[in-house]
Write a protein that holds these residues in place. Structure first.
Motif, PDB file in Angstrom:
ATOM      1  N   ARG A  48       1.024  47.704  -4.775  1.00  0.00           N
ATOM      2  CA  ARG A  48       2.361  47.223  -5.108  1.00  0.00           C
ATOM      3  C   ARG A  48       3.165  46.914  -3.847  1.00  0.00           C
ATOM      4  O   ARG A  48       3.800  45.873  -3.753  1.00  0.00           O
ATOM      5  N   TRP A  49       3.109  47.794  -2.851  1.00  0.00           N
ATOM      6  CA  TRP A  49       3.830  47.556  -1.600  1.00  0.00           C
ATOM      7  C   TRP A  49       3.238  46.369  -0.838  1.00  0.00           C
ATOM      8  O   TRP A  49       3.976  45.555  -0.288  1.00  0.00           O
ATOM      9  N   ARG A  50       1.928  46.280  -0.803  1.00  0.00           N
ATOM     10  CA  ARG A  50       1.280  45.163  -0.101  1.00  0.00           C
ATOM     11  C   ARG A  50       1.699  43.827  -0.724  1.00  0.00           C
ATOM     12  O   ARG A  50       2.053  42.891  -0.013  1.00  0.00           O
ATOM     13  N   ASP A  51       1.711  43.754  -2.045  1.00  0.00           N
ATOM     14  CA  ASP A  51       2.139  42.523  -2.730  1.00  0.00           C
ATOM     15  C   ASP A  51       3.598  42.199  -2.412  1.00  0.00           C
ATOM     16  O   ASP A  51       3.946  41.046  -2.174  1.00  0.00           O
ATOM     17  N   ARG A  52       4.420  43.215  -2.415  1.00  0.00           N
ATOM     18  CA  ARG A  52       5.853  42.995  -2.145  1.00  0.00           C
ATOM     19  C   ARG A  52       6.063  42.441  -0.734  1.00  0.00           C
ATOM     20  O   ARG A  52       6.833  41.504  -0.540  1.00  0.00           O
ATOM     21  N   VAL A  53       5.373  43.012   0.227  1.00  0.00           N
ATOM     22  CA  VAL A  53       5.531  42.570   1.610  1.00  0.00           C
ATOM     23  C   VAL A  53       4.966  41.158   1.804  1.00  0.00           C
ATOM     24  O   VAL A  53       5.528  40.357   2.556  1.00  0.00           O
ATOM     25  N   GLU A  54       3.892  40.829   1.110  1.00  0.00           N
ATOM     26  CA  GLU A  54       3.333  39.475   1.213  1.00  0.00           C
ATOM     27  C   GLU A  54       4.321  38.412   0.743  1.00  0.00           C
ATOM     28  O   GLU A  54       4.303  37.292   1.242  1.00  0.00           O
ATOM     29  N   HIS A  55       5.190  38.756  -0.163  1.00  0.00           N
ATOM     30  CA  HIS A  55       6.179  37.799  -0.673  1.00  0.00           C
ATOM     31  C   HIS A  55       7.333  37.563   0.302  1.00  0.00           C
ATOM     32  O   HIS A  55       8.056  36.583   0.163  1.00  0.00           O
ATOM     33  N   TYR A  56       7.494  38.435   1.273  1.00  0.00           N
ATOM     34  CA  TYR A  56       8.605  38.278   2.220  1.00  0.00           C
ATOM     35  C   TYR A  56       8.561  36.945   2.959  1.00  0.00           C
ATOM     36  O   TYR A  56       9.598  36.341   3.201  1.00  0.00           O
ATOM     37  N   SER A  67      19.878  37.102   3.180  1.00  0.00           N
ATOM     38  CA  SER A  67      19.568  37.700   1.879  1.00  0.00           C
ATOM     39  C   SER A  67      18.313  38.557   1.949  1.00  0.00           C
ATOM     40  O   SER A  67      18.250  39.642   1.364  1.00  0.00           O
ATOM     41  N   LEU A  68      17.314  38.069   2.661  1.00  0.00           N
ATOM     42  CA  LEU A  68      16.073  38.826   2.782  1.00  0.00           C
ATOM     43  C   LEU A  68      16.293  40.115   3.571  1.00  0.00           C
ATOM     44  O   LEU A  68      15.724  41.149   3.237  1.00  0.00           O
ATOM     45  N   GLN A  69      17.134  40.059   4.588  1.00  0.00           N
ATOM     46  CA  GLN A  69      17.370  41.239   5.418  1.00  0.00           C
ATOM     47  C   GLN A  69      17.914  42.402   4.590  1.00  0.00           C
ATOM     48  O   GLN A  69      17.478  43.538   4.742  1.00  0.00           O
ATOM     49  N   THR A  70      18.825  42.118   3.695  1.00  0.00           N
ATOM     50  CA  THR A  70      19.393  43.165   2.852  1.00  0.00           C
ATOM     51  C   THR A  70      18.313  43.808   1.983  1.00  0.00           C
ATOM     52  O   THR A  70      18.233  45.032   1.882  1.00  0.00           O
ATOM     53  N   ARG A  71      17.477  42.992   1.376  1.00  0.00           N
ATOM     54  CA  ARG A  71      16.403  43.522   0.533  1.00  0.00           C
ATOM     55  C   ARG A  71      15.375  44.280   1.371  1.00  0.00           C
ATOM     56  O   ARG A  71      14.911  45.361   0.985  1.00  0.00           O
ATOM     57  N   LEU A  72      15.025  43.729   2.518  1.00  0.00           N
ATOM     58  CA  LEU A  72      14.063  44.393   3.397  1.00  0.00           C
ATOM     59  C   LEU A  72      14.575  45.746   3.862  1.00  0.00           C
ATOM     60  O   LEU A  72      13.809  46.709   3.922  1.00  0.00           O
ATOM     61  N   ALA A  73      15.844  45.815   4.212  1.00  0.00           N
ATOM     62  CA  ALA A  73      16.412  47.078   4.683  1.00  0.00           C
ATOM     63  C   ALA A  73      16.259  48.155   3.616  1.00  0.00           C
ATOM     64  O   ALA A  73      15.859  49.285   3.908  1.00  0.00           O
ATOM     65  N   GLY A  74      16.568  47.799   2.392  1.00  0.00           N
ATOM     66  CA  GLY A  74      16.405  48.756   1.306  1.00  0.00           C
ATOM     67  C   GLY A  74      14.960  49.164   1.112  1.00  0.00           C
ATOM     68  O   GLY A  74      14.652  50.344   0.927  1.00  0.00           O
ATOM     69  N   ASP A  75      14.065  48.198   1.190  1.00  0.00           N
ATOM     70  CA  ASP A  75      12.639  48.504   1.041  1.00  0.00           C
ATOM     71  C   ASP A  75      12.145  49.406   2.173  1.00  0.00           C
ATOM     72  O   ASP A  75      11.336  50.305   1.948  1.00  0.00           O
ATOM     73  N   LEU A  76      12.626  49.174   3.374  1.00  0.00           N
ATOM     74  CA  LEU A  76      12.192  49.997   4.512  1.00  0.00           C
ATOM     75  C   LEU A  76      12.643  51.438   4.356  1.00  0.00           C
ATOM     76  O   LEU A  76      11.927  52.360   4.758  1.00  0.00           O
ATOM     77  N   VAL A  77      13.824  51.642   3.766  1.00  0.00           N
ATOM     78  CA  VAL A  77      14.293  53.012   3.524  1.00  0.00           C
ATOM     79  C   VAL A  77      13.328  53.738   2.593  1.00  0.00           C
ATOM     80  O   VAL A  77      12.973  54.890   2.827  1.00  0.00           O
TER      81      VAL A  77
END
Length: 188
Positions: A48-56, A67-77
């Motif tokens: 699930r994480w690998r798929d999510r990161v591939e979409h970045y 917009s991506l930075q905000t989502r990425l920041a949350g995902d990194l947490v």
């Protein structure tokens, strides 16, 4: 609650304040992912994480860096709590590299690329290490050049390009090298 769970809850809280993006729902997600071990089967969580990161990468082109930075920041947490396997370190390395691309401050970007490189090394995955270095190193060189170290950034980029295996020298990375060369020639 065990002291280990409390420690992780504090880490999430610090991560949320660092990124300034945590909503109560994201904080809950981070805590529940840790407490439940990612919601079940470890391989499913990793996929699930690998798929999510591939979409970045696609999202970067479609919705833009802000917009991506905000989502990425949350995902990194949330992701930082699950760095307990080489696969998760590899996934984090790719996410960190992408996050570095979204920052506007060259010095900050360099820090993210350095962190991505460390995560890639912890993955013990040669393909990820090459991927991150091809991107951490060339984008790091670009940030060096843009922050004023033109000759150092250009030399760094050329060394990074030279160390990449020929089959990893993509058109995209070639364009980044050209961008570094252009930035190095810019009048001060």
């Amino acid at each position: 609650m065990s002291s280990e769970v409390i420690r992780h809850l504090r880490i999430v809280g610090v991560g949320c304040s660092r990124f300034g993006c945590c909503t109560p729902q994201l904080y809950f997600l981070g805590c529940s992912e840790y407490v439940t071990g990612g919601g079940g089967d470890r391989a499913v969580c990793e996929d699930r994480w690998r798929d999510r990161v591939e979409h970045y990468g696609r999202d970067y082109m479609e919705i833009g860096a802000d917009s991506l930075q905000t989502r990425l920041a949350g995902d990194l947490v949330v992701l930082q709590q699950q760095l307990d396997s080489p696969t998760m370190w590899a996934t984090a390395a790719r996410a960190l590299t992408t996050y570095g691309k979204t920052t506007k401050d060259p010095t900050e970007a360099i820090g993210w690329y350095d962190t991505a490189r460390i995560a890639a090394d912890r993955s013990d995955d040669l393909a990820i290490r090459v991927w991150v270095r091809g991107r951490i190193e060339l984008h790091r060189a670009l940030m060096m050049t843009k922050s004023g170290d033109r000759s150092g950034g250009l030399a760094y980029a050329r060394r990074a390009w030279a160390t990449l295996p020929a089959d990893r020298r993509s058109q995209t990375l070639g364009l980044v090298l050209q961008e570094v060369e252009r930035a190095a020639r810019q009048p001060t």
